[in-house]
Design a protein around this motif. Structure first.
Motif, short mmCIF file in Angstrom:
data_model
loop_
_atom_site.label_atom_id
_atom_site.label_comp_id
_atom_site.label_asym_id
_atom_site.label_seq_id
_atom_site.Cartn_x
_atom_site.Cartn_y
_atom_site.Cartn_z
N HIS A 260 0.86 -1.31 -0.12
CA HIS A 260 0.09 0.11 -0.05
C HIS A 260 0.87 1.31 -0.03
CE1 HIS A 260 -3.96 -2.01 1.49
NE2 HIS A 260 -3.40 -2.88 0.56
N GLY A 261 2.02 1.05 -0.08
CA GLY A 261 2.98 2.43 -0.13
C GLY A 261 3.22 3.18 1.02
N HIS A 262 3.22 2.41 2.40
CA HIS A 262 3.42 3.01 3.49
C HIS A 262 4.80 2.99 3.95
CE1 HIS A 262 -0.92 3.73 4.41
NE2 HIS A 262 -0.93 2.40 4.04
N VAL A 263 5.80 2.12 3.19
CA VAL A 263 7.04 1.75 3.75
C VAL A 263 8.10 2.32 2.72
CG1 VAL A 263 8.79 0.13 4.71
CG2 VAL A 263 6.32 0.06 5.22
N THR A 264 8.99 2.94 3.24
CA THR A 264 10.13 3.55 2.16
C THR A 264 11.46 2.91 2.62
OG1 THR A 264 10.73 5.64 3.64
CG2 THR A 264 9.03 5.59 1.92
N VAL A 265 12.30 3.00 1.73
CA VAL A 265 13.95 2.55 1.86
C VAL A 265 14.50 3.77 1.36
CG1 VAL A 265 15.62 0.92 1.22
CG2 VAL A 265 13.32 -0.01 1.53
N ASP B 100 6.57 6.07 5.17
CA ASP B 100 6.48 7.26 4.50
C ASP B 100 6.01 8.48 5.19
OD1 ASP B 100 6.50 9.10 2.35
OD2 ASP B 100 4.90 8.13 1.25
N GLU B 101 6.66 9.61 5.04
CA GLU B 101 6.17 10.56 6.23
C GLU B 101 4.84 11.14 5.59
OE1 GLU B 101 8.71 13.95 3.43
OE2 GLU B 101 9.67 12.92 4.74
N THR B 102 4.34 10.87 4.36
CA THR B 102 3.05 11.13 4.15
C THR B 102 2.14 10.18 4.54
OG1 THR B 102 3.35 10.26 2.00
CG2 THR B 102 3.90 12.68 2.15
N SER B 103 2.38 9.03 4.97
CA SER B 103 1.40 7.80 5.23
C SER B 103 0.85 8.34 6.65
CB SER B 103 2.25 6.66 5.40
OG SER B 103 1.39 5.80 6.14
#
Length: 175
Positions: free
Chosen positions: A129-134, A157-160
């Motif tokens: 769902h795009g909540h995690v970033t690397v 993710d800071e926008t999550s």
């Protein structure tokens, strides 16, 4: 007419029903939060390719581990970079690897082990769902092999909405 290779990236089991194999696969699926058996078969096929390459390098060097290690330096360096081999391991260690060694290096599993989900399945959902970033880049493929150097760069993710420490799902997973 297409000129690209038209083959699957994995091999299915030779025999469709073997109760012991099916039970073992089901255990791995639930333990690592895999979506289906195809993901497991892909990992098994990748392990087969690694072992095949190690056997080829050792065979070309006529069993001399040092010569094979020099010839396959890039191969061994890649396995060390993604954490499948340790710094002290040589090319012969590839032959003793298990499919769990590969499954442990998936982004989904690494994120779960670091507490980015209360279960491997939840970690997978957060990733998809795009909540995690690397390293600040959103990664939505749970099957990506994680470099050891990138493990510390995993974050929400800071926008999550999950970036908030008080988010209900986050509170459960960070305990």
């Amino acid at each position: 007419m297409s000129t690209g290779k038209n083959t699957k990236g994995y091999e299915t089991p030779n025999h469709p029903y073997q109760g012991e194999r099916i039970a073992e696969e089901s255990d791995l699926l639930s333990r690592y939060g895999l979506k289906n058996k195809e993901e497991l078969w892909r990992a098994q096929s990748e392990l087969r390719r690694m072992r095949r390459e190690a056997r080829r390098l050792l065979g070309d060097a006529q069993g001399d581990v040092d010569v094979a290690g020099e010839t396959g330096a890039e191969f061994v360096a890649r396995l060390r970079r993604i954490g499948i081999l340790g710094d002290a391991d040589d090319i012969s260690s590839v032959l003793s690897l298990d499919v769990t060694d590969l499954l442990e290096r998936r982004f989904q599993t690494v994120a779960y082990r670091q507490g980015f989900g209360s279960s491997p399945q939840q970690a997978r959902q957060f990733i998809v769902h795009g909540h995690v970033t690397v390293d600040g880049a959103r990664v939505t493929r749970p099957s990506v092999k994680m470099d050891v150097s990138d493990e510390s760069a995993i974050a929400f993710d800071e926008t999550s909405p999950l970036a908030d420490d008080l988010h209900p799902e986050r509170a459960e997973s960070q305990e």
